[in-house]
Design a protein around this motif. Sequence first.
Motif, PDB file in Angstrom:
ATOM      1  N   ASP A   1      46.554  38.094  39.118  1.00  0.00           N
ATOM      2  CA  ASP A   1      47.812  37.685  39.744  1.00  0.00           C
ATOM      3  C   ASP A   1      47.909  38.119  41.195  1.00  0.00           C
ATOM      4  O   ASP A   1      48.799  37.665  41.928  1.00  0.00           O
ATOM      5  CB  ASP A   1      49.003  38.258  38.971  1.00  0.00           C
ATOM      6  CG  ASP A   1      49.158  37.615  37.601  1.00  0.00           C
ATOM      7  OD1 ASP A   1      48.646  36.490  37.435  1.00  0.00           O
ATOM      8  OD2 ASP A   1      49.770  38.228  36.713  1.00  0.00           O
ATOM      9  N   ASP A   2      47.023  39.025  41.635  1.00  0.00           N
ATOM     10  CA  ASP A   2      47.043  39.467  43.031  1.00  0.00           C
ATOM     11  C   ASP A   2      46.406  38.455  43.977  1.00  0.00           C
ATOM     12  O   ASP A   2      46.541  38.578  45.195  1.00  0.00           O
ATOM     13  CB  ASP A   2      46.313  40.813  43.176  1.00  0.00           C
ATOM     14  CG  ASP A   2      47.068  41.946  42.505  1.00  0.00           C
ATOM     15  OD1 ASP A   2      48.290  41.815  42.362  1.00  0.00           O
ATOM     16  OD2 ASP A   2      46.430  42.942  42.111  1.00  0.00           O
TER      17      ASP A   2
ATOM     18  N   GLY B   1      46.657  36.365  33.675  1.00  0.00           N
ATOM     19  CA  GLY B   1      47.875  37.057  33.869  1.00  0.00           C
ATOM     20  C   GLY B   1      48.922  36.530  32.977  1.00  0.00           C
ATOM     21  O   GLY B   1      49.890  35.944  33.394  1.00  0.00           O
TER      22      GLY B   1
ATOM     23  N   SER C   1      45.232  31.165  35.157  1.00  0.00           N
ATOM     24  CA  SER C   1      45.002  32.158  36.193  1.00  0.00           C
ATOM     25  C   SER C   1      44.805  33.534  35.601  1.00  0.00           C
ATOM     26  O   SER C   1      44.600  34.492  36.286  1.00  0.00           O
ATOM     27  CB  SER C   1      46.200  32.193  37.150  1.00  0.00           C
ATOM     28  OG  SER C   1      47.358  32.571  36.452  1.00  0.00           O
TER      29      SER C   1
ATOM     30  N   LYS D   1      48.532  32.750  46.010  1.00  0.00           N
ATOM     31  CA  LYS D   1      48.665  31.347  45.598  1.00  0.00           C
ATOM     32  C   LYS D   1      48.425  30.461  46.803  1.00  0.00           C
ATOM     33  O   LYS D   1      48.823  30.767  47.915  1.00  0.00           O
ATOM     34  CB  LYS D   1      50.059  31.073  45.037  1.00  0.00           C
ATOM     35  CG  LYS D   1      50.378  31.908  43.799  1.00  0.00           C
ATOM     36  CD  LYS D   1      49.441  31.605  42.651  1.00  0.00           C
ATOM     37  CE  LYS D   1      49.846  32.381  41.399  1.00  0.00           C
ATOM     38  NZ  LYS D   1      49.693  33.834  41.531  1.00  0.00           N
TER      39      LYS D   1
END
Length: 460
Positions: free
Chosen positions: A340-341, A359, A357, A344
């Motif tokens: 998630d880091d 997460g 993704s 986007k």
Amino acid sequence: MRRHKGESSRRKRLGTIVVAVGLVGAGGWFAGSQMQSPADAAAAHRPPKAEPVTVAVERRSLTASVVAQGSVEFASPQSLSLAGPVGSPDSGSGGPGADDGVVQRVTRLPVAGSEVKEGDVLMQVSGRPVLVLRGSVPMYRTLGPGTSGDDVKQLQQALKRLGFSFGTVTGTFGQQDAVAVSRWYRSKGFRAEEPGIADKQQLGTLEAAVTAAQQAVLAATDPGDGTDTGGEAGKLQRKAAQQQLDAANSALSAFQAGYGTKVPAGEVIFLPDLPARLDKVSVKLGDTPSGPVGTVTSSRVVVQAVVPGNDAKLLHKGMKAQVETPDGKTAEGELVALGDDVPKNDAGAGTDSGGTSGGGSGDASAPVPVQISLPSGELAKNANESAKVTIKVGASDGEVLTVPVAALHTSADGKARVQVRRGGEVVDVPVKAGLSAQGQVEVAPTGDALKAGDYVVVGQ
């Protein structure tokens, strides 16, 4: 003579019979030797007893890596849009405004692939500039006298960095900011947005209203014709005249607060990082800039990739990564984002991982995005190409004993073991398993129970 010939004839016949009997006996012996019972025939065709498949134990160094396929991209893509029209109604600088009925058109395009620096003119709309400044708060309104906020503070800070202002950063647009904006626009060959004819007429009207109200107050106080103003009627007249003056002054002050040089909402784009690289242009000459006009990226190059969830558990930020492109170019990068880091991609570019993704999917094997940062200038010419990413996750301490992963099994007591063939026997040897890589696993036996050159069983 005749008797002698008869004996010779009998002897020949006897010899012929003996030979015939001998041949018949030999044939019978040969036939008997070639004949088998059904049991003997089945035994003769039975395959030999299967032997276990073995592989030699080796002493070698192991390096464990996670390998993924990704793409080389420029970092931080961001879509560009104008926050509003360029110019203002009845613009004094010649640009069409938002409400004058003239459709705004792109008159100079951004240049794809160019570097955009702070203070640059990105493009032109109806002859007016669209300029770029550094700031994290997006442009969303016209900035001019009397406006306050973080966006004004950004503008003041940018004008100081560019050398057009030497005043204090207050967060409120003042006269010094108007002067700085005018100087900045002139340096780019344009005139800043100044009050137009309608604004000047409105200012004149409001100033005249204040003057008229002041005269009314004077007349109510001292009409000059000897009229007694000390009565109740005089007091009411003075009060009414003063209220009109107060209202006129209030209207004039409100208008003056916003009167002066302005920065229209469509004439500045704030970007968080500059310089930037103009990656794509989304408009053509003559278009109305009502949507995205282009995409900018950082000049920094990254590799976007995905790894299986189980492999992602072995990764963490700061790990070194080897990147190789199809043409053989290589570069060493660093893992800077995971899961998630990973930023986007707001601009719609980038790698389509074909999966989640990672997460929140709950599937441990679901693909997880990773981002590899490359040194400045590395693989910039390979942007939008595929690349293989190899991330080293562990290494043995020098050379160690290794066996194929298939040789390792767990016994009923929960301990790892390998089966070693010695002579005609197969024996279990307890081991401690270590690093695994390339189908091999590090094993540490107790004492000398296992050594290089021994043969371990990998199958039957």
